[in-house]
Write a protein that holds these residues in place. Structure first.
Motif, PDB file in Angstrom:
ATOM      1  N   VAL A 175       0.870  -1.183   0.000  1.00 40.97           N
ATOM      2  CA  VAL A 175       0.000   0.000   0.000  1.00 40.97           C
ATOM      3  C   VAL A 175       0.902   1.226   0.000  1.00 40.97           C
ATOM      4  O   VAL A 175       1.743   1.393   0.900  1.00 40.97           O
ATOM      5  N   THR A 212      -3.888   7.128  -2.319  1.00 41.86           N
ATOM      6  CA  THR A 212      -3.312   5.860  -1.879  1.00 41.86           C
ATOM      7  C   THR A 212      -3.707   4.752  -2.853  1.00 41.86           C
ATOM      8  O   THR A 212      -4.881   4.646  -3.247  1.00 41.86           O
ATOM      9  N   THR A 257      -2.542   0.463  -4.355  1.00 40.68           N
ATOM     10  CA  THR A 257      -1.858  -0.795  -4.062  1.00 40.68           C
ATOM     11  C   THR A 257      -1.014  -1.208  -5.258  1.00 40.68           C
ATOM     12  O   THR A 257      -1.498  -1.235  -6.393  1.00 40.68           O
TER      13      THR A 257
END
Length: 424
Positions: free
Chosen positions: A91, A108, A110
């Motif tokens: 992450v 944010t 992944t």
């Protein structure tokens, strides 16, 4: 799905499109300046090599080529005949704190990839060294783990006793795919820096199920990989490897944060750019200026483009004439689209890189393909690493740009193995 007359563009969307067009127009101008500046800086560096400030122990080593008749020099780890291959995820924040300035959306995401290593190395009760591998803009994680026997870089390194982590960069493959203008080259370096920190701290995730990567058939199952879903391993020394413009990312990390223990750079030099490279870049910039290529699906993000305009360019630009037919077959369907924001920011990233490359103190290993049509005249590039006391280079005589999977790849694996053993 609404197929009627489109509503007028929202003001924020119009502003975003205007910013995109301005960004790409500026990048096209910067590209021309970057190419000239690259050559001027390299010429000056070679003509006026650094003096005593570099340090008396500095060395640039040109690795001699073993003759084919001499055979390989592979050091096999008997305990690593069947390495573990674990899907992992990180992450990360899409921010840019590097010295290569460019804009991001700050969100944010992944980033996904794999940990490939000898089980004994991971089970040793200590923090082993690891190498993080970052691909370039016209490939993907697969450049380090092609599903062809003997041409899987990280599996071959695992068989030689080394741990490796490969990732799809943000906007590629199994990782999150945001708007193509949401990130940039500097942010990708920041993300790599974040991944390095997570590998040391053990704050990433070993996933319990296969990812949507290039090799789902090789993802671990419960019987073969009891590590899946377990607490992540922590690593000590972390080396950073980059292929093509992934090496630009690696150099930016080293120059901006200094938190890696060495660099492995393949198929890359910020000098020696050819007309074939310029043709591809400028065509891609023009497409990005229009907002990117047509989306295959309505839900697909905007702002993506192929670096190579056609698949034939992808193969001719990547592989040398002596590439294994099995490699050609495996690579052919992997022609990728690239985020416009990353590609548009690379020329200014190269300029920044050239101004900072002389500050990189870590050991550096460079590998070039003699048949690389995208980079030529790169012999002087290693001399720009004036602050490093250990610079080693290797030219692979029958390889093109994709040196990790091309004709001489086994020689590359052996040299990286030796280099890592020496520094890890």
């Amino acid at each position: 799905m609404n197929t009627g007359t489109p509503a007028p563009a929202h003001p924020a969307r119009r502003r975003r499109r205007g910013l995109r067009a301005g960004l790409v127009r500026a990048a096209v101008s910067a590209a021309a300046v970057a190419m000239v500046t690259c050559e001027l800086v390299a010429t000056a560096a070679v003509a006026e090599p650094a003096g005593p400030a570099v340090g008396p122990e500095r060395r640039v080593t040109v690795t001699p080529e073993a003759s084919p008749a001499a055979g390989g020099t592979t050091v096999r780890d008997a305990s690593a005949a069947d390495p573990v291959d674990l899907p992992v995820s990180f992450v990360v924040r899409n921010v840019n704190r590097t010295k290569s300035q460019c804009t991001t959306d700050g969100r944010t995401y992944t980033v996904r990839g794999h940990l490939t290593a000898p089980r004994a190395l991971l089970a040793g009760g200590r923090r082993p060294p690891v190498t993080l591998y970052v691909h370039g803009t016209n490939t993907g994680e697969w450049i380090w783990r092609l599903d062809v026997e003997g041409r899987d870089h990280v599996r071959e390194l695992a068989r030689r006793g080394h741990a490796s982590v490969t990732i799809d960069r943000l906007g590629y493959g199994s990782s999150d795919i945001p708007d193509g203008f949401a990130s940039c080259s500097g942010a990708h370096a920041d993300i790599a820096h974040q991944v390095v920190g997570q590998l040391r701290a053990g704050t990433y995730t070993i996933d319990g199920a296969p990812t949507a990567g290039e090799r789902p058939a090789k993802a671990p199952d419960a019987a073969k990989a009891p590590d899946a879903g377990r607490a992540p391993y922590r690593f000590g020394k972390v080396f950073l490897a980059g292929h093509s413009s992934g090496a630009l990312v690696a150099e930016t990390v080293a120059a901006s944060f200094g938190d890696v223990d060495g660099l492995v750079l393949t198929g890359w030099a910020a000098v020696g750019v050819t007309g074939e490279t310029n043709r591809r870049f400028l065509a891609a910039y023009e497409v990005c200026r229009q907002g990117g290529e047509h989306k295959a699906k309505a839900a697909d993000p905007e702002g993506y483009v192929h670096f190579d305009p056609v698949r034939e360019d992808f193969l001719a630009g990547g592989l040398g004439p002596d590439a294994d037919p099995a490699v050609v077959r495996a690579v052919t369907p992997l022609w990728p689209r690239n985020p416009c924001g990353v590609m548009a920011s690379e020329p200014s990233g190269i300029l920044t890189d050239l101004s900072l490359i002389g500050r990189i103190e870590q050991p550096v290993f460079l590998a070039f393909g003699a048949k690389d049509v995208l980079r030529q005249g790169v012999e002087r590039y290693p001399s720009l690493f004036t602050a490093s006391e250990d610079v080693e280079e290797l030219t692979l005589p029958r390889s093109g740009h994709f040196v990790t999977v091309d004709h001489d790849a086994d020689r590359l694996y052996d040299r990286v193995d030796r280099w890592l053993r020496r520094h890890a």
